[in-house]
Design an enzyme around this catalytic site. Structure first.
Site, PDB file in Angstrom:
ATOM      1  N   GLY A 128       0.821  -1.201   0.000  1.00  0.00           N
ATOM      2  CA  GLY A 128       0.000   0.000   0.000  1.00  0.00           C
ATOM      3  C   GLY A 128       0.858   1.255   0.000  1.00  0.00           C
ATOM      4  N   CYS A 129       0.238   2.387  -0.294  1.00  0.00           N
ATOM      5  CA  CYS A 129       0.992   3.634  -0.443  1.00  0.00           C
ATOM      6  C   CYS A 129       1.526   4.151   0.889  1.00  0.00           C
ATOM      7  CB  CYS A 129       0.143   4.686  -1.149  1.00  0.00           C
ATOM      8  SG  CYS A 129      -1.488   4.953  -0.423  1.00  0.00           S
ATOM      9  N   TYR A 130       0.644   4.351   1.882  1.00  0.00           N
ATOM     10  CA  TYR A 130       1.126   4.758   3.200  1.00  0.00           C
ATOM     11  C   TYR A 130       2.136   3.741   3.715  1.00  0.00           C
ATOM     12  CZ  TYR A 130      -2.340   8.469   4.274  1.00  0.00           C
ATOM     13  OH  TYR A 130      -3.078   9.627   4.313  1.00  0.00           O
TER      14      TYR A 130
END
EC number: 1.2.1.38
Length: 342
Positions: free
Chosen positions: A151-153
């Protein structure tokens, strides 16, 4: 199609399922110009029948989005779908021996209970892929046929913390981490939401999903622990702000003992010495330094005499946090230059 964006004329074929979203559009752009693979089909359920150029004129692509009906003719499949939708598609692709890179959260977590708690819905106990963060698991990715893209975070935060949890680390043990991270509006996807409109978010910033964000168990898993039974205290406050793309994370770490700032910086530089897309910077990073790139910029900003450490991490959420890292993983799986097309 714009000839300047044409990629390879031979090599493995690639199809993208969920190609009309922001991450899917970035994947389209990267694959169109990739030197080693060929784009075959673009699937988009809600946009089927429309041309790519009608949604994203800058791509210079006149292909038509198609509805995915279970085809398995391509060599490689990227899935850029909303969470919960990949489970129905991946088994058939796996059975057909296809290479699959999934950008959703459907296969990231090993713990079924944590998946159900943070994502909702049931998850098959054996629905697991190789978790594919190149800086941490390059060898496993190279030997895999199906991988789950981080995921990005999670990407920004894990890369900001990983050197502290390395087995070879001589730094004091981590006691707690407090993370505050701001994301651009594109992180919420392309669907229209009033609260994410320019009128609502211009000159505005707000927190959301404090303590319950779905990337929390992913972060803990990658660092060798779990959200249910953590080995250190972890708090995560996600923020959304008035920028289109980018993630900016500030990590405040409490260690068992003091650490010298130069020693901490040296540990980070050594850990990422062979990571082409993670840069340990001597100056404070900014979102604009990584926007439209596959880089993660890190800066060890502060070390206090009582064992506090501050790390800043920034990425482009659509590239290193999604499509760019997915192509990076594909390159590793194919055994070609990790930086190809990026």
């Amino acid at each position: 199609m714009n000839a300047s964006l044409d990629g390879a004329t031979s090599g493995p074929t690639v199809s993208i399922i969920g190609a009309s979203g922001y991450s899917g559009a970035e994947l389209t752009r990267l694959i169109l110009r990739h030197p080693a693979v060929r784009l075959e089909h673009l699937y988009a359920f809600s946009q089927a029948g429309k041309s790519v150029s009608s949604l994203y004129p800058a791509l210079g692509c006149d292909r038509i989005y198609r509805s995915y009906e279970g085809e398995t003719g391509s060599d490689i499949y990227f899935l850029a779908l909303p969470h919960g939708e990949a489970h129905a598609i991946v088994p058939k692709l796996q059975a057909a021996g296809k290479m699959v890179i999934d950008l959703s959260g459907d296969f990231r977590l090993r713990d079924t209970d944590e998946h159900e708690r943070f994502y909702g819905g049931r998850k098959s106990p054996d629905a697991v892929m190789t978790y594919a963060m190149p800086e941490l698991s390059r060898e496993a990715i190279a030997g895999a046929r199906t991988v789950s893209n981080p995921g990005c975070y999670a990407t920004a935060i894990i890369l900001g913390l990983a050197p502290l949890f390395a087995r070879s680390s001589a730094l004091p043990r981590v006691r707690s981490v407090a993370c505050t991270a701001i994301s651009g509006l594109s992180g919420a996807g392309r669907s229209s939401k009033t609260e994410l409109s320019f009128a609502e978010m211009s000159e505005n910033i707000r927190a959301y999903k404090v303590g319950v964000h779905q990337h929390t168990p992913e972060i803990m898993q990658a660092l060798g622990t779990s959200a249910r039974n953590p080995s250190f205290d972890f708090s995560f406050t996600p923020l959304i702000g008035p920028l289109v793309r980018g993630i900016y994370a500030t990590l405040s770490v409490t260690l068992d003992g003091p650490v010298d700032l130069k020693e901490a910086r040296s540990a980070y530089e050594a850990f990422y010495r062979n990571a082409p897309f993670t840069r340990v910077r001597s100056e404070m990073p900014e979102v604009r330094h990584v926007a439209h790139t596959n880089f993660c910029d890190l800066h060890v900003a502060y070390a206090g005499q009582h064992g506090t450490l501050t790390i800043v991490s920034t990425i482009d959420n659509l590239l290193k946090g999604a499509a760019g890292q997915a192509v990076e993983n594909m390159n590793i799986m194919l055994g070609i230059d990790e930086t190809a097309g990026l």
